[in-house]
Design a protein around this motif. Structure first.
Motif, mmCIF file in Angstrom:
data_model
loop_
_atom_site.group_PDB
_atom_site.id
_atom_site.type_symbol
_atom_site.label_atom_id
_atom_site.label_comp_id
_atom_site.label_asym_id
_atom_site.label_seq_id
_atom_site.Cartn_x
_atom_site.Cartn_y
_atom_site.Cartn_z
ATOM 1 N N LEU A 164 8.161 -41.390 13.616
ATOM 2 C CA LEU A 164 7.370 -41.127 12.409
ATOM 3 C C LEU A 164 7.656 -39.716 11.891
ATOM 4 C CD1 LEU A 164 5.214 -41.810 10.316
ATOM 5 C CD2 LEU A 164 3.469 -41.142 11.998
ATOM 6 N N ALA A 165 7.744 -38.752 12.803
ATOM 7 C CA ALA A 165 8.057 -37.380 12.382
ATOM 8 C C ALA A 165 9.408 -37.350 11.677
ATOM 9 C CB ALA A 165 8.045 -36.441 13.592
ATOM 10 N N ASP A 166 10.383 -38.037 12.248
ATOM 11 C CA ASP A 166 11.712 -38.061 11.642
ATOM 12 C C ASP A 166 11.661 -38.699 10.248
ATOM 13 O OD1 ASP A 166 12.679 -36.937 13.949
ATOM 14 O OD2 ASP A 166 13.542 -38.793 14.752
ATOM 15 N N ALA A 167 10.940 -39.805 10.146
ATOM 16 C CA ALA A 167 10.851 -40.507 8.852
ATOM 17 C C ALA A 167 10.129 -39.651 7.815
ATOM 18 C CB ALA A 167 10.136 -41.851 9.036
ATOM 19 N N LEU A 168 9.049 -38.986 8.227
ATOM 20 C CA LEU A 168 8.331 -38.108 7.292
ATOM 21 C C LEU A 168 9.222 -36.948 6.860
ATOM 22 C CD1 LEU A 168 4.803 -37.961 9.008
ATOM 23 C CD2 LEU A 168 5.275 -38.883 6.724
ATOM 24 N N GLY A 169 9.984 -36.415 7.799
ATOM 25 C CA GLY A 169 10.866 -35.295 7.483
ATOM 26 C C GLY A 169 11.907 -35.680 6.437
ATOM 27 N N ARG A 170 12.493 -36.867 6.617
ATOM 28 C CA ARG A 170 13.497 -37.325 5.638
ATOM 29 C C ARG A 170 12.845 -37.599 4.282
ATOM 30 N NH1 ARG A 170 15.436 -40.225 10.077
ATOM 31 N NH2 ARG A 170 14.189 -42.031 9.447
ATOM 32 N N ALA A 171 11.676 -38.249 4.300
ATOM 33 C CA ALA A 171 11.019 -38.608 3.037
ATOM 34 C C ALA A 171 10.561 -37.357 2.293
ATOM 35 C CB ALA A 171 9.837 -39.535 3.308
ATOM 36 N N ALA A 172 10.007 -36.386 3.015
ATOM 37 C CA ALA A 172 9.532 -35.165 2.360
ATOM 38 C C ALA A 172 10.707 -34.393 1.777
ATOM 39 C CB ALA A 172 8.742 -34.304 3.342
ATOM 40 N N ALA A 173 11.803 -34.326 2.527
ATOM 41 C CA ALA A 173 12.993 -33.641 2.011
ATOM 42 C C ALA A 173 13.494 -34.350 0.762
ATOM 43 C CB ALA A 173 14.086 -33.594 3.090
ATOM 44 N N GLY A 174 13.520 -35.680 0.802
ATOM 45 C CA GLY A 174 13.982 -36.460 -0.346
ATOM 46 C C GLY A 174 13.111 -36.251 -1.570
ATOM 47 N N ALA A 175 11.803 -36.035 -1.334
ATOM 48 C CA ALA A 175 10.873 -35.837 -2.451
ATOM 49 C C ALA A 175 10.801 -34.367 -2.863
ATOM 50 C CB ALA A 175 9.477 -36.330 -2.060
ATOM 51 N N GLY A 176 11.526 -33.514 -2.145
ATOM 52 C CA GLY A 176 11.496 -32.089 -2.452
ATOM 53 C C GLY A 176 10.135 -31.455 -2.188
ATOM 54 N N ARG A 177 9.429 -31.962 -1.171
ATOM 55 C CA ARG A 177 8.087 -31.460 -0.865
ATOM 56 C C ARG A 177 8.035 -30.918 0.557
ATOM 57 N NH1 ARG A 177 3.396 -33.129 -4.112
ATOM 58 N NH2 ARG A 177 2.435 -33.785 -2.158
ATOM 59 N N GLU A 178 7.100 -29.977 0.769
ATOM 60 C CA GLU A 178 6.829 -29.545 2.135
ATOM 61 C C GLU A 178 5.535 -30.204 2.588
ATOM 62 O OE1 GLU A 178 7.156 -25.319 4.209
ATOM 63 O OE2 GLU A 178 5.095 -25.754 3.626
ATOM 64 N N LEU A 179 5.549 -30.744 3.787
ATOM 65 C CA LEU A 179 4.408 -31.494 4.291
ATOM 66 C C LEU A 179 3.861 -30.800 5.537
ATOM 67 C CD1 LEU A 179 3.011 -34.294 3.726
ATOM 68 C CD2 LEU A 179 4.546 -35.220 5.479
ATOM 69 N N GLY A 180 2.573 -30.483 5.519
ATOM 70 C CA GLY A 180 1.912 -29.950 6.718
ATOM 71 C C GLY A 180 1.641 -31.087 7.688
ATOM 72 N N CYS A 181 1.931 -30.879 8.961
ATOM 73 C CA CYS A 181 1.745 -31.965 9.935
ATOM 74 C C CYS A 181 0.910 -31.520 11.128
ATOM 75 C CB CYS A 181 3.107 -32.453 10.457
ATOM 76 S SG CYS A 181 4.079 -33.323 9.217
#
Ligand SMILES: *Cc1c(COP(=O)(O)O)cnc(C)c1O
Length: 238
Positions: free
Chosen positions: A110-127
């Motif tokens: 899940l961390a890997d998937a969130l990392g790819r999706a956030a990068a793709g969306a150009g966003r930084e995500l707090g986890c």
């Protein structure tokens, strides 16, 4: 609508007073506490009223409901959406579009998937890495609610810390049923100490709900996820 505003204002005042008292009792600065109003099950109009009452942080646990509310409230740019429910991997691309934080990161995939999706969306995500406290407390694993246990907590934290678009904020937990919340949150605080040996910046703790926010503040919580004490009771768990 005005009645609802007053109801919400009263709930919010009561929770803020509880937080201030709990902070005082623990010798902590109430200004370091973030109140996340958990608005699941309640309409976007309630979130808008809460925003008008100074709430900047809203928590949701289902992508379909959260994404609809976020779209309806897109004109409130200061609102930070916290995703606090279990995330299916096929939902990450949707979640990263509106969420500023995810409190329920409990597996490396899940961390890997969130990392790819956030990068793709150009966003930084707090986890926040969600911890299943059952094991630490000697109970059977609390599989229904999610959460990493044992060494897995550190592996998930490593995966978050290693992703450019993710920022490791700290740990999150829900006190298991039938356990003293104080004991549960102490176990979370101990787990956080171990994670900080490897990730010194992971200083935040998402813990405490309507029924146990005092014990969470005493144990060092920084993010309190409070629903019913502000918004009223929901229908039973779905
Ligand atoms: C619903 C929910 C809350 C809020 O619970 P209340 O008892 O209504 O305050 C907090 N955390 C999580 C993970 C939730 O799902």
């Amino acid at each position: 609508m005005n009645d609802r505003r007053e109801e919400l204002a009263a709930g919010l005042d009561a929770v803020r007073a509880r937080l201030a008292a709990a902070a005082r009792a623990a010798g902590r600065d109430p200004g370091t506490l973030t109140l996340v109003a958990v608005t699941k099950f309640f309409p976007a109009s309630d979130v808008r009223l809460l925003a008008g009452l100074g709430v900047r942080d809203a928590g949701e646990n289902r992508d379909q409901e959260a994404s609809a509310k976020a779209a309806e409230l897109a004109d409130l740019p200061d609102l930070h959406w916290h995703f606090i429910g279990q995330v299916q991997t096929n939902k990450v691309r949707s979640v990263v579009r509106y969420a500023g934080s995810v409190h329920s990161v409990d597996r490396v995939r899940l961390a890997d998937a969130l990392g790819r999706a956030a990068a793709g969306a150009g966003r930084e995500l707090g986890c926040f890495v969600q911890v299943d406290l059952a094991e630490a407390l000697g109970l059977p694993a609390d599989s229904g609610r999610g959460g990493a246990a044992g060494e897995e907590v550190l592996r998930v934290a490593d995966a978050v810390a290693g992703a450019d678009a993710l920022r490791l904020r700290g740990l999150m937990a829900v006190a298991p049923l039938g356990v003293e919340p104080a004991a549960a949150f102490d176990a979370l605080a101990r787990t956080a100490q171990r994670v900080r040996e490897h990730h010194p910046g992971a200083l935040e703790l998402s813990a405490g709900m309507s029924g146990d926010l005092e014990q969470a503040v005493a144990a060092g919580a920084t993010h309190l996820r409070v629903g019913s004490a502000i918004l009223g009771s929901r229908p039973p768990a779905r």
